[in-house]
Design a protein around this motif. Structure first.
Motif, short mmCIF file in Angstrom:
data_model
loop_
_atom_site.label_atom_id
_atom_site.label_comp_id
_atom_site.label_asym_id
_atom_site.label_seq_id
_atom_site.Cartn_x
_atom_site.Cartn_y
_atom_site.Cartn_z
N ILE A 25 0.84 -1.21 0.00
CA ILE A 25 0.00 0.00 0.00
C ILE A 25 0.88 1.26 0.00
O ILE A 25 0.43 2.34 0.36
CB ILE A 25 -0.99 0.03 1.19
CG1 ILE A 25 -0.26 -0.11 2.53
CG2 ILE A 25 -2.06 -1.04 1.03
CD1 ILE A 25 -1.13 0.24 3.74
N ALA A 97 -3.06 -1.05 -5.36
CA ALA A 97 -2.40 -1.08 -4.05
C ALA A 97 -3.21 -1.95 -3.11
O ALA A 97 -4.44 -1.93 -3.14
CB ALA A 97 -2.29 0.33 -3.47
N THR A 99 -5.01 -5.03 -1.16
CA THR A 99 -5.70 -6.28 -1.45
C THR A 99 -6.80 -6.08 -2.48
O THR A 99 -7.69 -5.25 -2.25
CB THR A 99 -6.28 -6.86 -0.13
OG1 THR A 99 -5.18 -7.03 0.79
CG2 THR A 99 -6.95 -8.19 -0.34
N ILE A 102 -10.95 -5.11 -2.09
CA ILE A 102 -11.23 -4.26 -0.91
C ILE A 102 -11.24 -2.81 -1.41
O ILE A 102 -10.18 -2.20 -1.58
CB ILE A 102 -10.16 -4.46 0.21
CG1 ILE A 102 -10.00 -5.95 0.55
CG2 ILE A 102 -10.51 -3.64 1.44
CD1 ILE A 102 -11.25 -6.64 1.06
N ASP A 104 -11.67 -1.96 -4.28
CA ASP A 104 -10.87 -2.08 -5.50
C ASP A 104 -11.52 -3.11 -6.41
O ASP A 104 -12.25 -3.98 -5.92
CB ASP A 104 -9.46 -2.62 -5.13
CG ASP A 104 -8.44 -1.51 -5.11
OD1 ASP A 104 -8.76 -0.40 -5.55
OD2 ASP A 104 -7.32 -1.77 -4.65
N SER A 127 -3.20 -4.39 3.43
CA SER A 127 -4.47 -3.72 3.16
C SER A 127 -4.53 -2.54 4.13
O SER A 127 -4.19 -2.69 5.31
CB SER A 127 -5.64 -4.68 3.39
OG SER A 127 -6.82 -4.04 2.95
N ALA A 128 -4.98 -1.39 3.62
CA ALA A 128 -4.94 -0.18 4.45
C ALA A 128 -5.84 -0.34 5.68
O ALA A 128 -5.49 0.14 6.77
CB ALA A 128 -5.34 1.03 3.62
N TYR A 173 -12.44 4.76 4.13
CA TYR A 173 -11.35 5.21 3.28
C TYR A 173 -11.70 6.61 2.80
O TYR A 173 -12.86 6.91 2.57
CB TYR A 173 -11.22 4.29 2.05
CG TYR A 173 -10.48 2.99 2.31
CD1 TYR A 173 -9.82 2.74 3.50
CD2 TYR A 173 -10.43 2.01 1.32
CE1 TYR A 173 -9.14 1.55 3.72
CE2 TYR A 173 -9.75 0.81 1.53
CZ TYR A 173 -9.12 0.59 2.72
OH TYR A 173 -8.45 -0.60 2.93
N GLU A 174 -10.68 7.45 2.65
CA GLU A 174 -10.97 8.78 2.10
C GLU A 174 -9.78 9.35 1.36
O GLU A 174 -8.63 9.04 1.64
CB GLU A 174 -11.42 9.74 3.23
CG GLU A 174 -12.11 10.98 2.73
CD GLU A 174 -13.18 10.71 1.63
OE1 GLU A 174 -12.77 10.54 0.46
OE2 GLU A 174 -14.38 10.67 1.95
N LEU A 202 -0.01 5.50 5.29
CA LEU A 202 0.51 4.33 6.00
C LEU A 202 1.63 3.66 5.22
O LEU A 202 1.52 3.51 3.99
CB LEU A 202 -0.62 3.33 6.25
CG LEU A 202 -1.69 3.81 7.24
CD1 LEU A 202 -2.95 2.96 7.15
CD2 LEU A 202 -1.15 3.81 8.66
N PHE A 232 -5.93 8.31 3.17
CA PHE A 232 -6.41 8.24 4.55
C PHE A 232 -7.26 7.02 4.86
O PHE A 232 -8.09 6.61 4.04
CB PHE A 232 -7.29 9.46 4.86
CG PHE A 232 -6.54 10.75 4.91
CD1 PHE A 232 -6.04 11.23 6.10
CD2 PHE A 232 -6.32 11.48 3.75
CE1 PHE A 232 -5.34 12.42 6.14
CE2 PHE A 232 -5.63 12.67 3.77
CZ PHE A 232 -5.14 13.15 4.97
#
Ligand code: SAM
Length: 294
Positions: A25, A97, A99, A102, A104, A127-128, A173-174, A202, A232
Motif C-alpha cells: 500500500i 495497491a 488487497t 477491498i 478495489d 491492506s490499508a 477510506y478517504e 501508511l 487516509f
C-alpha cells in the motif's frame, strides 16, 4: 535450514487457477515471499492499471503479459481471464495497491471465475484497513469496514445516519480532497465524543497516525495543510451502549422513509424490532419532517 524462498518454491500452485495477490500500500518492501513467487510463476497478470503494475513488478524484476481489469470492464475482462484459465494458465489478479476486492476491482472477477468452476486462491498481504486497525488500540473492539462514503453530502449524511447506532468501530477510506468534509460529516452524524484515528500515508515516508475525538478531528486537519495530504483511513469508535431510547430505531426508520410512507415505515419497523407501532409512527412522522427539511 530451508530458505524461505525455497519454502514458497516447494509448494503446489495449481494451473487453471486465479491467484488474488495483495501488493504493497505504499512501501514496496511490504510484499510477501509467496506473492513474489506467484507473480513470477503466473502466465499473465490481471491488473487494475497495467502500467502501474508493470512499474511495481519491474522493482521486483518481474515482467508479464497483462489483462486490464478495472471498474468499467470487469465483466468482459473476466471472460478473457476465464478463457486463459481454461487453457491451463495461472493468472494473478492485482490491484493498484493493497488487497484486490477491498474498495478495489477484483470481486466480480472472483465471482465469475468461481462460477466458471475454476479455483480462486487468495494470497494475503497489505491492506490499508487492517494496517490502520493494527495500530489503533484497544478502543477498537470489533469493526465494520465501510470504505468510501458517497461523495454527495445528502447521500453521505443518509448513510451515516444508518450507522449512527452501530456498536462497533467503523472504518472509512478517504481521499485528500474530501478528508476535512468527511470528518465534519462524521462529527455531525455521531457527535463529538467518540474516538477518531486519522491514519495517513501508511507505510510511506510521511506516515502519520493521529488519535483524537471526533470534535477535534476537522480542526486538527485544518491546522496544517500537510495533514490533509495523501491517502487516509479513518477509524471511528462505535456507538456507546444506549438504553432503548425514543430514537432507538431512527436509523432503520430513516432508511425505510427514503422509500416508503410514514405508515408503512412504522409498520415494517415494528415487525422487525418488536417495538410499538404507534410509538414508531410518531417517531417516523418527526423524522420524515426532518428529512424533508434537509
Ligand atoms: N485495496 C486497497 C486496500 O486493500 O487497502 C484499497 C484501495 S482504495 C482504491 C484506495 C484507498 O485506500 C485510499 O483512498 C485510502 O483511503 C486507502 N489507502 C490505500 N493506501 C493507503 C495508505 N498507504 N495509507 C492510508 N490509506 C491508504
Amino acid at each position: 535450514m530451508l530458505q524461505i524462498s525455497e519454502l514458497a518454491d516447494g509448494q503446489h500452485y495449481p494451473t487453471g487457477a486465479l491467484y488474488v495477490v495483495a501488493t504493497p500500500i505504499g512501501n514496496a518492501a511490504d510484499i510477501t515471499v509467496r506473492a513474489l513467487h506467484v507473480l513470477a510463476l503466473a502466465d499473465r497478470i490481471a491488473a487494475e492499471d497495467t502500467r502501474n503494475t508493470a512499474q511495481l513488478l519491474a522493482r521486483y524484476g518481474i515482467s508479464k503479459p497483462s489483462i486490464p481489469v478495472h471498474e468499467h470492464n470487469e465483466r468482459s475482462a473476466a471472460e478473457r481471464v476465464i478463457e486463459h484459465l481454461r487453457n491451463g494458465e495461472r493468472i494473478a489478479c492485482v490491484s493498484d495497491a493493497g488487497t484486490p476486492g477491498i474498495s478495489d476491482p477484483g470481486a466480480r472477477l472472483v465471482d465469475a471465475v468461481r462460477e466458471a468452476g475454476l479455483p480462486v486462491v487468495p494470497l494475503p498481504g497489505a491492506s490499508a484497513v487492517i494496517t490502520a486497525l493494527s495500530a489503533a488500540g484497544a478502543w477498537v473492539n470489533g469493526f465494520t469496514f465501510v470504505g468510501f462514503l458517497p461523495a454527495k453530502a445528502k447521500q453521505r449524511a443518509s448513510q451515516l445516519r444508518t450507522l449512527a447506532k452501530h456498536p462497533m468501530a467503523l472504518v472509512f477510506y478517504e481521499a485528500p480532497h474530501r478528508i476535512v468534509e468527511t470528518t465534519r460529516a462524521l462529527l455531525d452524524a455521531f457527535g463529538g465524543d467518540r474516538q477518531l484515528l486519522i491514519a495517513r500515508e501508511l507505510t510511506k515516508l510521511h506516515e502519520s497516525l493521529h488519535r483524537c475525538t471526533l470534535a477535534e478531528g476537522p480542526t486538527w486537519l485544518e491546522g496544517d495543510a500537510n495533514r490533509q495530504r495523501g491517502e487516509f483511513v479513518l477509524v471511528v469508535q462505535g456507538a456507546p451502549e444506549a438504553e432503548e431510547a425514543e430514537d432507538a430505531h431512527d436509523a432503520l426508520l430513516s432508511t425505510l422513509l427514503e422509500e416508503l410512507s410514514v405508515k408503512s415505515a412504522a409498520r415494517i419497523a415494528a415487525t422487525l424490532t418488536g417495538a410499538s407501532r404507534n410509538t414508531l409512527y410518531e417517531r417516523a412522522l418527526r423524522l420524515g419532517k426532518r428529512q424533508e427539511e434537509e
